[in-house]
Design an enzyme around this catalytic site. Structure first.
Site, PDB file in Angstrom:
ATOM      1  N   ARG A 261      -4.343  -8.919   0.586  1.00  0.00           N
ATOM      2  CA  ARG A 261      -4.719  -9.242  -0.804  1.00  0.00           C
ATOM      3  C   ARG A 261      -3.727 -10.391  -1.121  1.00  0.00           C
ATOM      4  NH1 ARG A 261      -6.128  -3.881  -1.076  1.00  0.00           N
ATOM      5  NH2 ARG A 261      -8.315  -3.800  -1.601  1.00  0.00           N
TER       6      ARG A 261
ATOM      7  N   ASP B 238      -8.949  -6.478   5.025  1.00  0.00           N
ATOM      8  CA  ASP B 238      -9.614  -6.045   3.724  1.00  0.00           C
ATOM      9  C   ASP B 238     -10.606  -6.720   3.268  1.00  0.00           C
ATOM     10  OD1 ASP B 238     -10.176  -4.423   1.083  1.00  0.00           O
ATOM     11  OD2 ASP B 238      -8.262  -3.466   1.621  1.00  0.00           O
TER      12      ASP B 238
ATOM     13  N   HIS C  61     -14.520  -2.088   2.662  1.00  0.00           N
ATOM     14  CA  HIS C  61     -13.540  -3.166   2.691  1.00  0.00           C
ATOM     15  C   HIS C  61     -13.738  -3.955   3.811  1.00  0.00           C
ATOM     16  CE1 HIS C  61     -11.304  -1.515  -0.991  1.00  0.00           C
ATOM     17  NE2 HIS C  61     -11.361  -0.196  -0.442  1.00  0.00           N
TER      18      HIS C  61
ATOM     19  N   GLU D  13     -13.168   4.238  -0.201  1.00  0.00           N
ATOM     20  CA  GLU D  13     -13.881   3.502  -0.864  1.00  0.00           C
ATOM     21  C   GLU D  13     -15.171   2.857  -0.294  1.00  0.00           C
ATOM     22  OE1 GLU D  13     -10.681   2.692  -4.319  1.00  0.00           O
ATOM     23  OE2 GLU D  13     -10.613   1.277  -2.427  1.00  0.00           O
TER      24      GLU D  13
ATOM     25  N   TYR E 223       2.162   5.560  -5.506  1.00  0.00           N
ATOM     26  CA  TYR E 223       1.474   4.255  -5.233  1.00  0.00           C
ATOM     27  C   TYR E 223       2.746   3.246  -6.001  1.00  0.00           C
ATOM     28  CZ  TYR E 223      -2.957   4.851  -2.931  1.00  0.00           C
ATOM     29  OH  TYR E 223      -3.910   4.770  -2.173  1.00  0.00           O
TER      30      TYR E 223
ATOM     31  N   TRP F 246       0.045  -1.809  -2.393  1.00  0.00           N
ATOM     32  CA  TRP F 246      -0.995  -2.695  -2.465  1.00  0.00           C
ATOM     33  C   TRP F 246      -0.708  -3.938  -3.190  1.00  0.00           C
ATOM     34  CZ3 TRP F 246      -4.951  -0.994   0.741  1.00  0.00           C
ATOM     35  CH2 TRP F 246      -4.740   0.470   0.931  1.00  0.00           C
ATOM     36  N   THR F 247      -1.250  -4.930  -2.652  1.00  0.00           N
ATOM     37  CA  THR F 247      -0.721  -6.139  -3.375  1.00  0.00           C
ATOM     38  C   THR F 247      -1.774  -7.114  -4.159  1.00  0.00           C
ATOM     39  OG1 THR F 247      -1.090  -7.540  -1.368  1.00  0.00           O
ATOM     40  CG2 THR F 247       0.877  -6.343  -1.450  1.00  0.00           C
TER      41      THR F 247
HETATM   42  C1  ACM Z   1      -6.753   3.231  -1.319  1.00  0.00           C
HETATM   43  O1  ACM Z   1      -5.979   3.063  -2.199  1.00  0.00           O
HETATM   44  N1  ACM Z   1      -7.894   2.722  -1.482  1.00  0.00           N
HETATM   45  C2  ACM Z   1      -6.738   4.092  -0.074  1.00  0.00           C
END
Ligand code: ACM
Ligand code: ZN
Length: 751
Positions: A158, A187, A258, A321, A412, A462-463
């Site tokens: 990201r 991704d 993804h 996802e 997270y 996550w960015t």
């Molecule tokens: C994730 O946060 N989609 C693993």
């Protein structure tokens, strides 16, 4: 050596642990501090025949902290720091160590260089803490981690981070004894690893035309091309750097979802044929890999190169996802389902993962996948990374699979750690330092034998909303410190305040090193408590709470406002604002909390179904505590129900007149949180016979912004029942499709 150790053990037995605590993170399993100091001067040398790399690491870092350039020597001197690698030393696990600080000698003993390295990290913290005097307290530490897997993740798709930045990140992990780096390399928004057999993966897949900016729902874009990738030489360099820090790098190559960056380069690997562009919005995309032979051929080529670059026994293959929308209408996919005797698209996902697992196992490696790899049946040797909650990990452990715990609720690090008004834009949520610190990787449901399958915890970075490395630092610190103790196994949530005071000392080190961090722990934090029908509001801060000033009329606090001395009783609707002051000046941002006191506040409430463990703080009374949950912070003051309805009964204690029920709900589809499909209000005079009064339809709910109000002619009853019906299974095309939706509800205000 033997002599010194003997002396110390006998000495400590008498003196015990009576001297000043040192601010070590993670706290060691055992520490005994005695009176007296070792004065670290230029006459010390480092002796470490069996640990030449560790000796150099120690030398470099002592110089960085103190300016002293200690020589590395091959023989014991009068004043020395001895790295005593001793294979016979079996009292500890392979990562354990013993650290002795004696009058003129420091000794670190371990049976592997990993243990020597952790002893060094502990010693460096002691030197740092005593940097001004260079007097290191005499002590004995015996230490070893509880969990073999102590993980931290970084998404470089990201937003991209240079190898120099990744190396700094690894330095931070090593300093806090984290030993696994999960590198999320691919991704939808960018493929970041050079694959020589398929150069288009980076030529096309590593660059996007623009990036989403601002909150997700705003759908704003910056119009600037963005991209980057690591060459294989750079990857090798980072992996070698990590190895020197005793960190294993686990690469993640995402499949079957993804995958849009790959499909932009190779549209023929999709179900529809495309065309596609590298993702510019965040979220979950419908276009995923089609399970064709060409797809597997490309992925196998990728794996062939990946395994030459990463010595880890694990390859993470994602699995999360992956909407089944395209597979459902793809002739190839439907044909394959028939041919393989599969029942549905979930089993096709399992087929996909199992086929890749077989290939990877044949190469001598094992797979890790996110919990969706449980869909349609778990691949035989897979390790589950449990993120949507802890259930995936529990299921894995109960069926004999290893699991890594990384639930959104606690780990997270892209979620807020403080007040959204004063923190950089983040994904959402409320994952404060104390919440991270409270995480127990071993679920209570597991037997001792099953618990052995829980390898340990991991936190994820996550960015999407983290655009530069300063912000990575901000999101990492100080939460990395909490992860460190959770993973090392010495966290004590009941002693959070002690941990917090150690953290504050470590923040000074970050200041010295110019590393950015969140100051959220200095914020004023309000907690609502309901005891025997009395509502109170408690204010706290990592600073001295006596310096908090507050108002109860909604006005801005000043240094002349009410001083906070004890929990504030809340007996009527009001707005409290509170600020921390020093020398008459406001230091913290002001927090604002409105209370909406209604006929249901503080009354007896009963829930048929209980909320999910991670979103149940305060329990049922959260719904009648006079506070509506903040829509930005869905971790706090909300109850979250996974796949279940809310069925709440409130007993007013006597017949009461009322004509409205007000409640709120959330719609955050990216986080699997959906509005309910119906609200129903019923009343009863006796608590057994209920009569339906009024409700809200799905259309009325969708039209609301989450403030759900049911109004009706005045009723007179002792009991009221409020049913809020969960959406059920998440529909195709949305994040979490096929799983149960989360229903978030807060406050049932009756008037
Ligand atoms: C994730 O946060 N989609 C693993
Ligand atoms: Zn297909």
């Amino acid at each position: 050596m033997k002599y010194i150790k003997y002396l110390f053990f006998s000495f400590f037995a008498v003196v015990g642990n009576s001297y000043a605590q040192q601010n070590l993170i993670p706290q060691p399993q055992q520490i005994d501090i005695k009176s007296g100091n070792l004065y670290l001067d230029r006459n010390f040398s480092i002796v470490g025949k069996g640990s030449p790399e560790e000796a150099k690491f120690l030398q470099k870092n002592i110089k960085e902290i103190t300016g002293l350039e200690l020589p590395i020597s091959s023989k014991d001197a009068k004043k020395s720091i001895i790295l005593n690698l001793d294979a016979q030393h079996t009292a500890f696990s392979n990562e354990g160590y013993e650290l002795i600080v004696a009058a003129n000698q420091i000794t670190i003993t371990a049976n592997q260089n990993r243990g020597i390295f952790y002893g060094i990290q502990t010693l460096l913290q002691l030197i740092e803490e005593n940097r001004s005097s260079l007097n290191i307290p005499l002590l004995l530490i015996q230490d070893a981690p509880k969990f073999a897997y102590r993980g931290m993740h970084l998404d470089v798709s990201r937003h991209f981070f240079s190898t120099e930045e990744v190396k700094q990140y690894l330095d931070y992990l090593a300093a806090y004894k984290i030993n696994k780096f999960h590198w999320h390399l691919t991704d939808d928004q960018g493929w970041r690893i050079e694959i020589k057999s398929h150069p288009k993966l980076t030529e096309v897949g590593a660059f996007r035309k623009e990036s989403q900016t601002g909150p997700y729902a705003a759908m704003t874009f910056d119009g600037k091309p963005y991209g980057g990738f690591y060459t294989q030489e750079q990857i090798k360099d980072v992996v070698a750097y990590a190895q020197a820090l005793h960190i294993e790098v686990i690469p993640e190559i995402e499949m079957p979802g993804h995958a849009q960056a790959v499909l932009a380069a190779y549209p023929e690997l999709s179900c529809t044929g495309g065309p596609f562009e590298v993702g510019t919005t965040w979220g979950v995309m419908d276009d995923i890999f089609c399970p064709k032979d060409e797809t597997f051929a490309l992925l196998e080529d990728v794996i062939d190169e990946v395994i030459t670059l990463f010595p880890s026994k694990y390859i993470h293959i994602g699995g999360d996802e992956a909407p089944k929308t395209r597979w459902k209408s793809c002739p190839h996919c439907q044909e394959l389902i028939k041919k393989e005797g599969l029942t549905d698209e979930l089993e096709l996902q399992s087929y996909f993962i199992t086929r890749m697992e077989k290939y990877i196992n044949e190469k001598g490696k094992s797979i890790i996948g996110w919990d969706e790899i449980l869909e349609g049946g778990l691949a035989p040797n897979a390790t589950v990374m449990s993120w949507t909650g802890i259930q995936g990990g529990i299921h894995a452990a109960k069926t004999g699979h290893d699991a890594i715990m990384t639930p959104t609720s606690h780990l997270y690090f892209d979620y807020y750690q403080g007040n959204p008004q004063t923190e950089p834009l983040a994904f959402g949520g409320d994952t404060r330092l104390d919440k991270v610190y409270s995480f127990n990787p071993i679920p209570s449901e597991l037997s001792a034998e099953e618990a052995k399958h829980i390898l340990g915890p991991q936190a994820n970075m996550w960015t999407e909303y983290i655009t530069n490395f300063k912000q990575v630092q901000h999101m990492l610190f100080p939460r990395l410190m909490a992860l460190s103790e959770v993973a090392w196994g010495t966290s004590k949530p009941d002693d959070y305040k002690k941990f917090e005071s150690r953290v504050i000392q470590h923040l000074k080190v970050l200041d010295r090193k110019g590393i950015n961090y969140s100051k959220a722990i200095y914020e004023v934090i309000g907690n609502i408590k309901l005891v025997d029908g009395q509502l109170t509001y408690t204010l706290s801060t990592a600073n001295d709470p006596k310096h908090i000033r507050y108002t109860i009329d909604g006005s801005e606090p000043s240094s002349a406002s009410l001083p906070y001395v004890s929990p504030i009783n809340i007996d009527q609707s009001q707005t409290i604002k509170a600020t921390y002051f020093e020398n008459g000046k406001p230091i913290s941002a002001t927090i604002t909390q409105s209370f909406d006191i209604s006929k249901s506040t503080g009354k007896n409430i009963r829930l048929v179904e209980q909320p999910g463990e991670a979103y149940s703080t305060g329990g049922a009374s959260t719904l009648i505590d006079g506070v509506f949950g903040d829509k930005q912070y869905f971790g706090k003051n909300w109850l979250g129900f996974n796949g279940k309805d809310v069925n709440a009964t409130i007993d007013f204690g006597k017949e009461t007149e009322f004509s409205t029920v007000k409640l709120s709900s959330l719609d955050r589809k990216g986080s699997w949180i959906h509005f309910p499909k119906e609200v129903r209000v019923s009343i009863s005079k006796d608590g057994s016979q209920y009569e339906f009064v009024k409700g809200l339809s799905q259309a009325e709910i969708i039209d609301s912004d989450g403030d759900l109000v049911v109004t009706f002619p005045v009723q007179n009853a002792r009991y009221i029942k409020v049913e809020v019906l969960n959406l059920g299974i998440i529909p195709d095309g949305q994040a979490g499709a096929g799983s149960g939706a989360w229903l978030f509800v807060d406050e049932i205000s009756v008037n």
